[in-house]
Design an enzyme around this catalytic site. Structure first.
Site, PDB file in Angstrom:
ATOM      1  N   LYS A  25      79.678 -14.599 -93.672  1.00 41.76           N
ATOM      2  CA  LYS A  25      78.960 -13.927 -92.588  1.00 41.76           C
ATOM      3  C   LYS A  25      78.018 -12.883 -93.164  1.00 41.76           C
ATOM      4  O   LYS A  25      76.863 -12.744 -92.737  1.00 41.76           O
ATOM      5  CB  LYS A  25      79.960 -13.255 -91.650  1.00 41.76           C
ATOM      6  CG  LYS A  25      79.319 -12.344 -90.608  1.00 41.76           C
ATOM      7  CD  LYS A  25      80.335 -11.461 -89.920  1.00 41.76           C
ATOM      8  CE  LYS A  25      80.744 -10.260 -90.728  1.00 41.76           C
ATOM      9  NZ  LYS A  25      79.693  -9.187 -90.759  1.00 41.76           N
ATOM     10  N   ASN A  26      78.500 -12.136 -94.158  1.00 42.25           N
ATOM     11  CA  ASN A  26      77.685 -11.079 -94.733  1.00 42.25           C
ATOM     12  C   ASN A  26      76.503 -11.612 -95.532  1.00 42.25           C
ATOM     13  O   ASN A  26      75.528 -10.893 -95.751  1.00 42.25           O
ATOM     14  CB  ASN A  26      78.541 -10.194 -95.645  1.00 42.25           C
ATOM     15  CG  ASN A  26      79.552  -9.376 -94.862  1.00 42.25           C
ATOM     16  OD1 ASN A  26      79.399  -9.166 -93.671  1.00 42.25           O
ATOM     17  ND2 ASN A  26      80.593  -8.919 -95.526  1.00 42.25           N
ATOM     18  N   ARG A  95      74.323  -5.051 -87.760  1.00 46.57           N
ATOM     19  CA  ARG A  95      73.540  -4.226 -88.683  1.00 46.57           C
ATOM     20  C   ARG A  95      72.231  -4.875 -89.116  1.00 46.57           C
ATOM     21  O   ARG A  95      71.486  -4.303 -89.915  1.00 46.57           O
ATOM     22  CB  ARG A  95      74.379  -3.951 -89.942  1.00 46.57           C
ATOM     23  CG  ARG A  95      75.656  -3.194 -89.705  1.00 46.57           C
ATOM     24  CD  ARG A  95      75.435  -1.736 -89.492  1.00 46.57           C
ATOM     25  NE  ARG A  95      74.787  -1.083 -90.631  1.00 46.57           N
ATOM     26  CZ  ARG A  95      74.402   0.183 -90.638  1.00 46.57           C
ATOM     27  NH1 ARG A  95      74.577   0.923 -89.558  1.00 46.57           N
ATOM     28  NH2 ARG A  95      73.826   0.708 -91.691  1.00 46.57           N
ATOM     29  N   ASP A 119      80.990  -3.213 -86.678  1.00 46.04           N
ATOM     30  CA  ASP A 119      82.369  -2.821 -86.431  1.00 46.04           C
ATOM     31  C   ASP A 119      82.542  -1.306 -86.579  1.00 46.04           C
ATOM     32  O   ASP A 119      81.877  -0.672 -87.400  1.00 46.04           O
ATOM     33  CB  ASP A 119      83.301  -3.530 -87.420  1.00 46.04           C
ATOM     34  CG  ASP A 119      83.344  -5.028 -87.159  1.00 46.04           C
ATOM     35  OD1 ASP A 119      83.201  -5.416 -85.985  1.00 46.04           O
ATOM     36  OD2 ASP A 119      83.517  -5.792 -88.112  1.00 46.04           O
ATOM     37  N   ASP A 308      86.965  -5.113 -97.444  1.00 46.78           N
ATOM     38  CA  ASP A 308      87.309  -6.097 -96.415  1.00 46.78           C
ATOM     39  C   ASP A 308      88.602  -6.852 -96.726  1.00 46.78           C
ATOM     40  O   ASP A 308      89.122  -7.548 -95.862  1.00 46.78           O
ATOM     41  CB  ASP A 308      86.163  -7.102 -96.255  1.00 46.78           C
ATOM     42  CG  ASP A 308      84.924  -6.463 -95.668  1.00 46.78           C
ATOM     43  OD1 ASP A 308      84.887  -6.272 -94.447  1.00 46.78           O
ATOM     44  OD2 ASP A 308      84.003  -6.136 -96.431  1.00 46.78           O
ATOM     45  N   VAL A 330      85.585   3.290 -99.342  1.00 47.58           N
ATOM     46  CA  VAL A 330      84.249   2.792 -98.995  1.00 47.58           C
ATOM     47  C   VAL A 330      83.829   3.259 -97.600  1.00 47.58           C
ATOM     48  O   VAL A 330      82.735   3.787 -97.405  1.00 47.58           O
ATOM     49  CB  VAL A 330      84.187   1.266 -99.100  1.00 47.58           C
ATOM     50  CG1 VAL A 330      82.799   0.743 -98.726  1.00 47.58           C
ATOM     51  CG2 VAL A 330      84.557   0.819-100.522  1.00 47.58           C
TER      52      VAL A 330
END
Length: 436
Positions: A25-26, A95, A119, A308, A330
Site C-alpha cells: 500500500k505504501n 497522505r 491513520d 508497522d 517513529v
C-alpha cells in the site's frame, strides 16, 4: 446510509496455509503519483487490491490523469489538460495529496492540495515537505483548508531533513527529478519503498544516485517518459501473516516478499524462539512447543525494526512467556490501538518513558510511546472498534486466539491497507464471517 460492515470471528485453532503478498500500500500509491509526470503510459504490475489504490486513482482522475485498474495492473497516462487543484472532497483521506505538490508544479506551475490525513498514529507534520519545496524556489502558503504552491520552475538545491522522513524524502525525489540543476538530499529515508520509487523514476528517465550516509543526489532532467515496473511484495503484510501463524501455533507460508525485506524482523522473531524455513519461494515461521519467549524491541527507521511491524508483534508478546517491552521511536501516538487489545484481555501497560532502548526524540514529551506486555495472557472475545489499518489486523490476531467470539467494527481500515484480508484469513482456516 450504508451500514458499516463488521467481522464476526470465532476462534478456530491454528492458522495454516499459503499467502501470496502483492506490492505494498505504501509503495503503489507513490508510484501512481510518480507516473503522472511521464510522457506516455506507465504500468504498475503486482498492484494490491486495497482501498488506497482507489482513493489515489480518483485523485489523479480529478487532475486530468487517465487511470485504468485491472486486478493486478494499474495503467496511468497524463491527459492533455492538467487541473492543478486536488478537490476538497479528498481532505483527510490519506497522505497522498502532499506528494502531488511537486509533480503538479512541474505540470501546471501551481498546485493546491487539501489537508492530509491518514491513520491517527501521531503527528506527521507537513513542514518538512513545505520547507523542501521553498528551498527549491516554490512560493508556498499553508492555510486552514490546505496548501497552495506556485513556481515557474523548481531549482536544484541542498536539503537536509531534520529526521529521515519517508514522505519528505519522496516529496524531494518527485520534485527534484524535473528541477533545474542538481539536488543533494541529506538524512534521507532509505526504506525499501523509497528505493523502489527511486528505481521507478530512474526507469522513467530520472538521474538519481543513492550515496552512502543517507544521501541522495538527483540531477534534474527536461522530461520523463512512461515506464513499467513490478512491485515487490509488501513487507508489512508478510510480517503480519507470519505473526498470524505464530500466535495461533500454526504455520503460514508467505510468498512474494523476498527475505532481504524482512531481515530485522526474522532475527527478532528468531530471538523469541521462532523457527524459520526460508527459501526462494516462501518464508515460514513456526513456534516451538513450549511457546515463544519475551523480548525487548525498539522500532526505528530502516534498517531498524519497522514501526508497522510492532502492532502484530504486540499480540505475539501477549502469547509469549514473560514480560516483553516495546519502545516506539517513529510515531508518538502509534500505541493508540492498545485499548482495543486491552478490551480483549491483553495485559499491556503504556508509559511516556523510553523503555527497552536508549532515549529517543520523545523522551521529554508526554507521548505514551513505550509498552510493557505480560504473557501469556488469556484473551477473551469482545466487541471492538478498530482505529487504524495495522491495529485492525492485530485485533484479528487477538480474536483468533481468544476464548470466545469477537465482533470487529471499522474493518474498512484493514481493507484500505491489506490485499483481500477477509479472503486470506478464510483460506488460512479462520472462522470469520461478514455482517452489516
Amino acid at each position: 446510509m450504508i451500514a458499516e460492515e463488521v467481522w464476526q470471528i470465532e476462534p478456530s485453532g491454528p492458522l495454516r496455509g499459503d499467502v501470496e503478498v502483492r506490492g505494498s500500500k505504501n509503495g503503489v500509491s507513490k508510484h501512481m503519483v510518480a507516473a503522472m509526470m511521464g510522457n506516455g503510459e506507465s504500468s504498475i504490475h503486482n498492484a494490491p487490491e486495497v482501498g488506497e489504490v482507489g482513493i489515489t486513482a480518483e485523485m489523479l482522475r480529478a487532475l486530468g490523469i487517465h487511470v485504468e485498474i485491472s486486478r493486478t495492473e494499474i495503467r496511468i497516462e497524463k491527459g492533455a489538460e492538467i487541473e492543478p487543484r486536488v478537490p476538497d472532497a479528498f481532505t483527510g483521506l490519506n497522505r497522498i495529496p502532499i506528494l502531488m505538490l511537486g509533480p503538479l508544479l512541474h505540470l501546471a506551475g501551481e498546485a493546491f492540495v487539501p489537508l492530509v490525513g491518514g491513520d491517527p498514529i501521531g503527528r506527521r507534520p507537513v513542514n518538512f515537505h513545505v520547507d523542501a519545496l521553498r528551498a527549491m524556489g516554490a512560493e508556498v502558503q499553508v492555510g486552514d483548508a490546505g496548501i497552495y504552491a506556485k513556481a515557474k520552475r523548481l531549482n536544484g538545491t541542498r536539503i537536509e531533513l531534520p529526521y529521515p522522513s519517508v514522505g519528505a524524502t519522496e516529496t524531494v525525489l518527485m520534485s527534484a527529478v524535473l528541477a533545474d540543476g542538481k539536488t543533494v538530499l541529506k538524512n534521507a529515508a532509505t526504506e525499501p519503498e523509497v528505493v523502489e520509487l527511486a528505481l521507478f523514476l530512474q526507469r522513467m528517465g530520472a538521474r538519481i544516485e543513492l550515496s552512502p550516509d543517507r544521501r541522495i543526489v538527483i540531477e534534474g532532467v527536461e522530461r520523463l517518459r512512461g515506464a513499467q515496473t513490478w512491485l515487490t511484495g509488501d513487507r508489512i503484510e508478510a510480517f503480519s501473516y507470519l505473526a498470524a501463524g505464530l500466535v495461533t501455533q500454526g504455520e503460514v507460508r508467505v510468498h512474494g516478499c523476498p527475505q532481504d525485506r524482512l531481515v530485522t524482523a526474522i532475527t527478532t522473531l528468531a530471538r523469541m524462539g521462532a523457527q524459520f524455513d526460508i527459501n526462494d519461494e516462501y518464508l515460514c515461521a513456526t513456534a516451538p512447543p513450549e511457546g515463544l519467549r519475551a523480548a525487548a524491541v525498539q522500532t526505528d527507521t530502516h534498517p531498524g525494526f519497522m514501526t508497522d511491524w510492532q502492532t502484530p508483534l504486540m499480540v505475539l508478546f501477549t502469547q509469549s512467556q514473560g514480560m516483553s517491552v516495546l519502545h516506539e521511536t517513529v510515531f508518538e501516538n502509534r500505541l493508540v490501538y492498545v485499548p482495543a487489545l486491552q478490551k480483549m484481555g491483553c495485559e499491556i501497560e503504556v508509559f511516556d518513558q523510553c523503555l527497552g532502548g536508549p532515549a529517543c526524540r520523545y523522551h521529554d514529551t508526554n507521548a505514551r510511546h513505550s509498552a510493557v506486555v505480560r504473557g501469556v495472557s488469556r484473551l477473551k472475545g469482545a466487541d471492538v472498534t478498530l482505529p487504524d489499518i495495522r491495529a485492525g489486523f492485530s485485533a484479528v490476531l487477538a480474536a483468533a486466539v481468544a476464548d470466545g467470539p469477537s465482533t470487529l467494527r471499522g474493518v474498512h481500515h484493514i481493507e484500505r491497507g491489506y490485499h483481500r484480508p477477509f479472503e486470506q484469513f478464510v483460506s488460512l482456516g479462520l472462522n470469520i464471517t461478514r455482517q452489516r
